[in-house]
Design a protein around this motif. Structure first.
Motif, PDB file in Angstrom:
ATOM      1  N   GLU A   1       0.825  -1.209   0.000  1.00  0.00           N
ATOM      2  CA  GLU A   1       0.000   0.000   0.000  1.00  0.00           C
ATOM      3  C   GLU A   1       0.858   1.258   0.000  1.00  0.00           C
ATOM      4  OE1 GLU A   1      -3.457   2.156   2.768  1.00  0.00           O
ATOM      5  OE2 GLU A   1      -2.609   0.220   3.345  1.00  0.00           O
ATOM      6  N   GLU A   2       1.907   1.257   0.810  1.00  0.00           N
ATOM      7  CA  GLU A   2       2.767   2.430   0.909  1.00  0.00           C
ATOM      8  C   GLU A   2       3.460   2.731  -0.407  1.00  0.00           C
ATOM      9  OE1 GLU A   2       4.074   2.085   5.652  1.00  0.00           O
ATOM     10  OE2 GLU A   2       5.254   1.107   4.082  1.00  0.00           O
ATOM     11  N   ILE A   3       4.005   1.720  -1.067  1.00  0.00           N
ATOM     12  CA  ILE A   3       4.803   1.981  -2.260  1.00  0.00           C
ATOM     13  C   ILE A   3       3.944   2.507  -3.415  1.00  0.00           C
ATOM     14  CG2 ILE A   3       4.740  -0.350  -3.280  1.00  0.00           C
ATOM     15  CD1 ILE A   3       7.773   0.103  -3.888  1.00  0.00           C
ATOM     16  N   VAL A   4       2.685   2.068  -3.483  1.00  0.00           N
ATOM     17  CA  VAL A   4       1.788   2.606  -4.519  1.00  0.00           C
ATOM     18  C   VAL A   4       1.585   4.099  -4.295  1.00  0.00           C
ATOM     19  CG1 VAL A   4      -0.585   2.594  -5.384  1.00  0.00           C
ATOM     20  CG2 VAL A   4       0.614   0.437  -5.037  1.00  0.00           C
ATOM     21  N   ALA A   5       1.306   4.476  -3.050  1.00  0.00           N
ATOM     22  CA  ALA A   5       1.104   5.891  -2.740  1.00  0.00           C
ATOM     23  C   ALA A   5       2.388   6.697  -2.948  1.00  0.00           C
ATOM     24  CB  ALA A   5       0.621   6.043  -1.297  1.00  0.00           C
ATOM     25  N   ASP A   6       3.519   6.118  -2.557  1.00  0.00           N
ATOM     26  CA  ASP A   6       4.779   6.853  -2.591  1.00  0.00           C
ATOM     27  C   ASP A   6       5.343   7.038  -3.995  1.00  0.00           C
ATOM     28  OD1 ASP A   6       4.793   7.217   0.146  1.00  0.00           O
ATOM     29  OD2 ASP A   6       5.821   5.324   0.535  1.00  0.00           O
ATOM     30  N   CYS A   7       4.836   6.291  -4.955  1.00  0.00           N
ATOM     31  CA  CYS A   7       5.268   6.465  -6.347  1.00  0.00           C
ATOM     32  C   CYS A   7       4.473   7.553  -7.071  1.00  0.00           C
ATOM     33  CB  CYS A   7       5.143   5.145  -7.109  1.00  0.00           C
ATOM     34  SG  CYS A   7       6.445   3.956  -6.718  1.00  0.00           S
ATOM     35  N   LYS A   8       3.467   8.074  -6.428  1.00  0.00           N
ATOM     36  CA  LYS A   8       2.582   9.062  -7.057  1.00  0.00           C
ATOM     37  C   LYS A   8       3.337  10.286  -7.592  1.00  0.00           C
ATOM     38  CE  LYS A   8      -1.151   9.233  -4.828  1.00  0.00           C
ATOM     39  NZ  LYS A   8      -1.997   9.525  -3.662  1.00  0.00           N
ATOM     40  N   PRO A   9       4.251  10.892  -6.805  1.00  0.00           N
ATOM     41  CA  PRO A   9       4.956  12.076  -7.334  1.00  0.00           C
ATOM     42  C   PRO A   9       5.768  11.788  -8.592  1.00  0.00           C
ATOM     43  CG  PRO A   9       5.284  11.865  -4.960  1.00  0.00           C
ATOM     44  CD  PRO A   9       4.639  10.595  -5.412  1.00  0.00           C
ATOM     45  N   PHE A  10       6.294  10.569  -8.700  1.00  0.00           N
ATOM     46  CA  PHE A  10       7.140  10.225  -9.847  1.00  0.00           C
ATOM     47  C   PHE A  10       6.295  10.012 -11.102  1.00  0.00           C
ATOM     48  CE2 PHE A  10       9.102   8.632  -5.909  1.00  0.00           C
ATOM     49  CZ  PHE A  10      10.201   9.483  -5.871  1.00  0.00           C
ATOM     50  N   PHE A  11       5.137   9.390 -10.945  1.00  0.00           N
ATOM     51  CA  PHE A  11       4.232   9.265 -12.086  1.00  0.00           C
ATOM     52  C   PHE A  11       3.714  10.637 -12.510  1.00  0.00           C
ATOM     53  CE2 PHE A  11       3.776   4.744 -10.831  1.00  0.00           C
ATOM     54  CZ  PHE A  11       3.928   4.162 -12.072  1.00  0.00           C
ATOM     55  N   ALA A  12       3.428  11.501 -11.538  1.00  0.00           N
ATOM     56  CA  ALA A  12       2.951  12.848 -11.868  1.00  0.00           C
ATOM     57  C   ALA A  12       3.999  13.609 -12.676  1.00  0.00           C
ATOM     58  CB  ALA A  12       2.599  13.604 -10.588  1.00  0.00           C
ATOM     59  N   THR A  13       5.253  13.492 -12.266  1.00  0.00           N
ATOM     60  CA  THR A  13       6.344  14.148 -13.003  1.00  0.00           C
ATOM     61  C   THR A  13       6.410  13.639 -14.436  1.00  0.00           C
ATOM     62  OG1 THR A  13       7.625  14.450 -10.974  1.00  0.00           O
ATOM     63  CG2 THR A  13       8.840  14.540 -13.053  1.00  0.00           C
ATOM     64  N   TYR A  14       6.258  12.338 -14.595  1.00  0.00           N
ATOM     65  CA  TYR A  14       6.312  11.727 -15.930  1.00  0.00           C
ATOM     66  C   TYR A  14       5.151  12.191 -16.807  1.00  0.00           C
ATOM     67  CZ  TYR A  14       5.851   8.150 -19.539  1.00  0.00           C
ATOM     68  OH  TYR A  14       5.707   7.507 -20.740  1.00  0.00           O
ATOM     69  N   PHE A  15       3.939  12.108 -16.286  1.00  0.00           N
ATOM     70  CA  PHE A  15       2.767  12.462 -17.101  1.00  0.00           C
ATOM     71  C   PHE A  15       2.706  13.957 -17.387  1.00  0.00           C
ATOM     72  CE2 PHE A  15       0.857   8.444 -15.256  1.00  0.00           C
ATOM     73  CZ  PHE A  15       0.877   7.747 -16.454  1.00  0.00           C
ATOM     74  N   LEU A  16       3.249  14.781 -16.502  1.00  0.00           N
ATOM     75  CA  LEU A  16       3.201  16.222 -16.712  1.00  0.00           C
ATOM     76  C   LEU A  16       4.112  16.663 -17.852  1.00  0.00           C
ATOM     77  CD1 LEU A  16       1.553  18.448 -15.424  1.00  0.00           C
ATOM     78  CD2 LEU A  16       3.450  18.929 -13.875  1.00  0.00           C
ATOM     79  N   GLN A  17       4.995  15.780 -18.296  1.00  0.00           N
ATOM     80  CA  GLN A  17       5.797  16.066 -19.479  1.00  0.00           C
ATOM     81  C   GLN A  17       4.962  15.998 -20.752  1.00  0.00           C
ATOM     82  OE1 GLN A  17       9.187  13.403 -19.534  1.00  0.00           O
ATOM     83  NE2 GLN A  17       9.577  13.698 -17.359  1.00  0.00           N
ATOM     84  N   LYS A  18       3.771  15.391 -20.645  1.00  0.00           N
ATOM     85  CA  LYS A  18       2.939  15.156 -21.822  1.00  0.00           C
ATOM     86  C   LYS A  18       1.727  16.073 -21.905  1.00  0.00           C
ATOM     87  CE  LYS A  18       4.087  10.210 -21.546  1.00  0.00           C
ATOM     88  NZ  LYS A  18       4.782  10.096 -22.855  1.00  0.00           N
ATOM     89  N   THR A  19       1.540  16.943 -20.924  1.00  0.00           N
ATOM     90  CA  THR A  19       0.343  17.783 -20.898  1.00  0.00           C
ATOM     91  C   THR A  19       0.613  19.054 -20.101  1.00  0.00           C
ATOM     92  OG1 THR A  19      -2.015  17.822 -20.322  1.00  0.00           O
ATOM     93  CG2 THR A  19      -0.551  16.672 -18.801  1.00  0.00           C
ATOM     94  N   GLU A  20      -0.239  20.046 -20.282  1.00  0.00           N
ATOM     95  CA  GLU A  20      -0.147  21.280 -19.499  1.00  0.00           C
ATOM     96  C   GLU A  20      -0.894  21.164 -18.180  1.00  0.00           C
ATOM     97  OE1 GLU A  20       1.546  24.048 -20.160  1.00  0.00           O
ATOM     98  OE2 GLU A  20       2.361  23.223 -22.028  1.00  0.00           O
ATOM     99  N   LYS A  21      -1.899  20.283 -18.129  1.00  0.00           N
ATOM    100  CA  LYS A  21      -2.711  20.126 -16.920  1.00  0.00           C
ATOM    101  C   LYS A  21      -2.882  18.639 -16.628  1.00  0.00           C
ATOM    102  CE  LYS A  21      -5.406  24.325 -17.867  1.00  0.00           C
ATOM    103  NZ  LYS A  21      -6.775  24.847 -18.152  1.00  0.00           N
ATOM    104  N   LEU A  22      -2.744  18.309 -15.359  1.00  0.00           N
ATOM    105  CA  LEU A  22      -2.773  16.914 -14.938  1.00  0.00           C
ATOM    106  C   LEU A  22      -3.642  16.788 -13.696  1.00  0.00           C
ATOM    107  CD1 LEU A  22      -1.399  14.066 -15.414  1.00  0.00           C
ATOM    108  CD2 LEU A  22       0.312  14.803 -13.736  1.00  0.00           C
TER     109      LEU A  22
END
Length: 296
Positions: free
Chosen positions: A77-98
């Protein structure tokens, strides 16, 4: 780069059905938005009978610094939550709003209000509570976090990049769920965000991100009748029959039994045996109290 916002969630395979149902609800109200799934698991472990209709980004493709160590010290459970900032950084490279939405959520109408707010703001966070004296235990919310990490809006900007780097550095090293020590995976870190970063909008919308933590102060039927119900997060609460039916369409029961590839089983997680033992102890304690009262 996507012209419309990207909505994403993060899960392991055992919650993939939840993520797909969320995606279906998003697409119902936002057919022009991209919906993406960040998978903290090995995509090769997804059973062949599952055909996910949405793009999956496997965590290994992010090359997170220190991820192996995270997998060794964090629960599933912890690792899923703790990876959130890294996925956000990745997806924000593809869009202006996330927009991030927890995988156990269902969207009931357009959430374009978040995209509109991001025209003037860098970060959108959602409080757990909105009304004073309406929740039976406001102190408990202080322990888990004033802001809930299950619904967040982000705009591409230098300030947002600073936030995500700071957030990720903390979840990488201090992403444990130990509220006695002031830690709740990724969530309690959000306490600092309004003071530390510019352009932060606190979304005070009662129909957004309803969950077990704020149900006592939210009138869902009234929100529905007023067309103000935007999303409900069913995490850690009984699933209504219509939600269970949608999950079953994507083999939720089979998927939920798959052990994630990263992290470990929470040793404090309740099991049937532990629950029965706890109830037996409670009954024995009650019997002792009765005997003490009437026998002595």
């Amino acid at each position: 780069m996507a012209s419309s916002p990207i909505i994403f969630t993060v899960c392991s395979i055992n919650q993939l059905a939840n993520a797909i149902v969320l995606g279906d609800s998003v697409k119902t109200h936002h057919p022009g938005y991209d919906f993406q799934i960040g998978l903290v698991d090995k995509e090769s472990n997804i059973p062949s009978f599952i055909q996910c209709p949405y793009p999956i980004c496997e965590v290994n493709s992010l090359n997170i610094s220190g991820f192996e160590g995270m997998s060794e010290r964090y629960t599933h459970e912890e690792i899923v939550a703790d990876c959130k900032p890294f996925f956000a950084t990745y997806f924000l490279q593809k869009t202006e709003k996330l927009i991030f939405i927890d995988c156990t959520t269902v969207v009931f109408q357009s959430i374009s209000l978040v995209a509109d707010i991001l025209n003037q703001s860098n970060i959108v966070i959602t409080p757990q509570l909105l009304f004073a004296n309406a929740h039976p235990d406001e102190k408990q919310i202080l322990n888990s976090g004033i802001y809930h990490s299950g619904f967040i809006g982000l705009k591409k900007s230098e300030e947002t990049n600073k936030f995500l780097e700071w957030w990720g550095n903390n979840t990488r090293q201090k992403g444990f769920k130990d509220m006695c020590k002031g830690l709740n995976a990724d969530q309690l870190w959000l306490e600092h965000v309004p003071a530390m970063f510019d352009g932060v909008h606190i979304l005070k919308e009662a129909g957004v991100n309803i969950g077990y933590w704020n149900t006592p102060e939210r009138n869902i039927n009234q929100l529905k009748s007023n067309e103000k119900l935007y999303s409900i997060n069913y995490r850690d609460r009984a699933f209504p029959s219509d939600y269970r039916e949608k999950l079953n369409n994507y083999s939720h029961k089979k998927l939920s039994k798959i052990t994630p590839a990263y992290g470990f089983v929470d040793p404090n997680r309740p099991t049937i045996g532990k629950t029965i033992a706890k109830k037996i102890r409670s009954v024995n304690k009650l019997v002792d109290v009765i005997l003490d009262k009437f026998v002595s």
